[in-house]
Design an enzyme around this catalytic site. Structure first.
Site, short mmCIF file in Angstrom:
data_model
loop_
_atom_site.label_atom_id
_atom_site.label_comp_id
_atom_site.label_asym_id
_atom_site.label_seq_id
_atom_site.Cartn_x
_atom_site.Cartn_y
_atom_site.Cartn_z
N CYS A 180 67.04 -26.48 -37.69
CA CYS A 180 66.90 -26.35 -36.24
C CYS A 180 65.99 -25.20 -35.90
O CYS A 180 66.12 -24.11 -36.43
CB CYS A 180 68.25 -26.08 -35.60
SG CYS A 180 69.34 -27.46 -35.66
N GLU A 184 57.63 -33.89 -36.39
CA GLU A 184 58.41 -33.82 -37.61
C GLU A 184 59.73 -34.53 -37.42
O GLU A 184 60.26 -34.61 -36.31
CB GLU A 184 58.69 -32.35 -37.96
CG GLU A 184 57.41 -31.62 -38.27
CD GLU A 184 57.65 -30.17 -38.62
OE1 GLU A 184 58.81 -29.74 -38.71
OE2 GLU A 184 56.65 -29.47 -38.81
#
Ligand code: SAH
Length: 341
Positions: free
Chosen positions: A335, A85
């Site tokens: 994150c 990703e």
């Protein structure tokens, strides 16, 4: 795009070298998505290149855009089927940051991170890393008619210092004036604490920013939640940071996720201040307190009020601290949420 391959194709076909420069500019700087768009080369050459060479080294499977439009995640499929990703983030002022993955999966298995849960697949090649930036350049050009990528952060899947050979090559391409032409200072590498990597970064790219995912300030807690600490203890990290400061005299960003009831108490603030002060260059440390982003791994984020108290404590100890706004949660592109799904 694989530059070496481009060179080989050219050598085989007796094309003049200046054409390579034209093609590289079009691909890396103008952000064209297909060779057909390069109007300065002949039709035959455009067709030939289209047949021989892929601009991107992966296919794009999915693009998720958050409602506010400021975080966009892409799911990419590598040639061998593994998924990675990459995320495009903006703080809203038409400046974009690209977050790149350096590995498919991760070996480190930090307990709060979604990437580690599914284990490690493989290292990415340099072009698979830099092509993530290329992809967003193309995307911005198509969608917004502009390209305002101002930062590249190695904060996607993987541990960049465990794939240093390829990460290094990708940085070289990002700063190459004939390719991406980014400034070193607009690039940041984040590590969970691989000390050899910190030392190499200081030596090889002293202008590239370093972020350290610290999160815990005693070996006992860090060992428990970040197994990497069993190999590289807080004391090892301290020595590596001291070496880094000695060589670069540059600021280091210390990342600290706030996990409710786990590392956000008064004792934790005390231990953190004590540890950071013991490194010796307080003015070169900047602490980012990060909100925990929900993952399948449980944990709760610390409440806003408690984060403020924690921040005040550190500031009273002469440390510089920010509370980092979390971007990308809605597309699970924040994150620690990158799981390749
Ligand atoms: N392996 C490197 C690069 C990954 S960066 C490193 O650890 O620094 C990803 C960042 O997100 C790291 O700071 C990581 O600790 C943090 N992170 C992981 N899981 C998170 C979560 N659930 N919420 C917020 N941040 C997280």
């Amino acid at each position: 795009m694989n530059n070496e391959q481009l060179k080989k194709i050219f050598a085989k076909n007796n094309q003049p070298a200046y054409r390579i420069t034209q093609i590289r500019r079009a691909v890396f700087q103008a952000g064209i998505s297909s060779f057909v768009e390069i109007s300065t080369i002949s039709k035959e050459l455009r067709e030939f290149l289209t047949k021989e060479l892929d601009i991107l080294s992966f296919s794009v499977k999915k693009i998720l855009v958050a409602k506010d439009g400021f975080s966009i995640k892409a799911l990419l499929e590598l040639h061998d089927g593994f998924a990675i990703e990459t995320v495009l983030l903006s703080s809203g002022i038409e400046k974009w940051s690209v977050c790149v993955s350096s590995q498919a999966g991760c070996v480190l298995n930090c307990q709060f991170c979604a990437t580690g849960k599914n284990g490690f697949r493989r290292n990415l090649l340099a072009e698979e890393i830099s092509d993530q930036v290329l992809f967003w350049r193309q995307y911005l050009k198509k969608e917004k008619g502009m390209d305002k990528i101002s930062n590249i952060v190695y904060m996607g899947m993987g541990e960049p210092f465990l794939n240093w050979t390829e990460v290094k090559k990708s940085i070289e391409d990002l700063v190459d004036k004939n390719l991406f032409a980014f400034g070193s200072r607009s690039i940041s590498i984040s590590t969970a604490g691989i000390t050899e990597g910190i030392i190499l970064l200081a030596k090889e790219f002293p202008q590239v920013n370093l972020a350290l995912s610290l999160h815990f300030a005693t070996d006992e807690k860090r060992n428990k939640y970040m197994p990497v600490n069993n190999k590289y203890s807080l004391n090892d990290l301290k020595k590596a940071l001291q070496d880094y400061f000695f060589k670069t005299n540059r600021q280091v960003f210390v990342e600290y996720i706030m996990l409710a009831g786990i590392n956000d108490g008064e004792t934790d603030a005390y231990e953190l201040a004590k540890y950071l002060k013991s490194i010796g260059k307080r003015q070169l440390l900047h602490i980012n307190l990060i909100r925990y982003n929900q993952t399948e791994r449980g944990f709760e984020a610390t409440s806003g009020n408690k984060v403020q108290i924690f921040k005040k404590y550190l500031e009273n100890n002469g440390l510089s601290v920010s509370i980092r706004k979390s971007l990308g949660q809605e597309v699970f592109g924040a994150c620690g949420q990158l799981a390749g799904k």
